[in-house]
Design an enzyme around this catalytic site. Structure first.
Site, PDB file in Angstrom:
ATOM      1  N   GLY A   2       0.921  -1.227   0.064  1.00 12.61           N
ATOM      2  CA  GLY A   2      -0.111  -0.014  -0.128  1.00 12.61           C
ATOM      3  C   GLY A   2       0.843   1.300   0.121  1.00 12.61           C
ATOM      4  N   ASN A   3       0.269   2.487   0.199  1.00 19.94           N
ATOM      5  CA  ASN A   3       1.060   3.795   0.012  1.00 19.94           C
ATOM      6  C   ASN A   3       0.452   4.787   1.363  1.00 19.94           C
ATOM      7  OD1 ASN A   3      -1.107   5.620  -0.991  1.00 19.94           O
ATOM      8  ND2 ASN A   3      -1.070   4.019  -2.625  1.00 19.94           N
ATOM      9  N   ARG A   4       0.957   5.659   1.544  1.00 22.92           N
ATOM     10  CA  ARG A   4       0.550   6.607   2.711  1.00 22.92           C
ATOM     11  C   ARG A   4      -0.633   7.625   2.221  1.00 22.92           C
ATOM     12  NH1 ARG A   4       5.860   8.365   5.418  1.00 22.92           N
ATOM     13  NH2 ARG A   4       4.411   9.259   6.763  1.00 22.92           N
TER      14      ARG A   4
END
Ligand code: CTP
Ligand code: CA
Length: 229
Positions: free
Chosen positions: A33-35
């Site tokens: 995932g990413n932030r």
């Protein structure tokens, strides 16, 4: 329209906003995932509701209160985001891709938890590219008059400045507007503020000074509104 009571200039318009970061499942307990927090997309949805639009917010893995008056569709992966955005985009006057879709997904997803090997080895994860939703929206236009907006967080590099890279991305994506964040000085993830340049395929360059995500949202809707036929 950035302060006080906004005028209802989006009344009768249906707009779609994507927000958050997609997750690609590796196994039942893990993901890539990413932030992205989703805050800019939520600010866009709230601003559009305030200006009278019918709003569909496609939210990927966000932890924010639903904007009052918006229809919220929840998704996890880039493939789910694509399906939800494309189906909401049919009949929409504008689509704003504020989400951060994962660019890659694992080729295979394990139905059971991946376990450690006794020999200390680690598994290799093979990735494949996800579909580019913004490019697809922009190049297969089912609503020729819809205004399509992308976002880009860039750092300049040896191949060009932030604006050079952004201008090239705008052309490559085929969208009408690209909202560019210069992240050379550190990430803006999760911040309350944003600073941006809005580039138009028509050559427009609108510099938005550091300010709230709500203020940037209103500038973006001003630019979208100016391009409605
Ligand atoms: N985007 C999209 N689908 C993807 C990836 C990105 O629709 N699979 C959209 C984002 O929501 C954003 C815009 O495209 O509005 C630009 O995203 P960005 O990650 O900057 O572009 P990429 O083409 O993925 O390029 P990069 O290699 O720089 O990540
Ligand atoms: Ca990307």
């Amino acid at each position: 329209a950035s302060g006080g009571t906004p005028i209802a200039d989006l009344t009768g318009r249906h707009v779609v906003v994507s927000a958050g970061g997609t997750r690609e499942r590796l196994d039942p307990v893990r993901f890539l995932g990413n932030r992205s927090s989703g805050r800019q997309g939520y600010a866009l949805a709230r601003a559009a509701v305030a200006r009278g639009a019918e709003v569909t917010l496609v939210a990927a893995n966000t932890d924010l209160p639903d904007p009052a008056g918006a229809k919220v569709v929840r998704v996890e992966s880039t493939a789910e985001l694509r399906d939800a955005v494309l189906s909401a985009a049919a009949g929409a006057d504008a689509v704003v891709m504020a989400a951060a879709p994962a660019d890659f997904r694992p080729v295979t997803t394990s139905e059971t938890k991946i376990k450690k090997a006794d020999d200390g080895s680690a598994p290799a994860i093979t990735l494949e590219q996800n579909p580019d939703i913004l490019h697809e929206l922009s190049t297969h236009r089912t609503q020729p008059d819809a205004v399509i907006v992308g976002f880009a967080a860039e750092t300049g590099d040896a191949s060009g400045s932030v604006l050079d890279l952004a201008r090239a991305k705008l052309a490559r994506k085929g969208c009408d507007l690209l909202v560019v964040n210069d992240v050379s000085g550190g990430a803006v993830f999760g911040s309350d503020d944003n600073e941006a340049v809005v580039l138009g395929a028509d050559g427009a360059v609108v510099e938005v000074p550091r300010g709230s995500k709500a203020a940037l949202a209103h500038v973006i809707w001003d630019q979208v509104h100016a391009r409605f036929r």
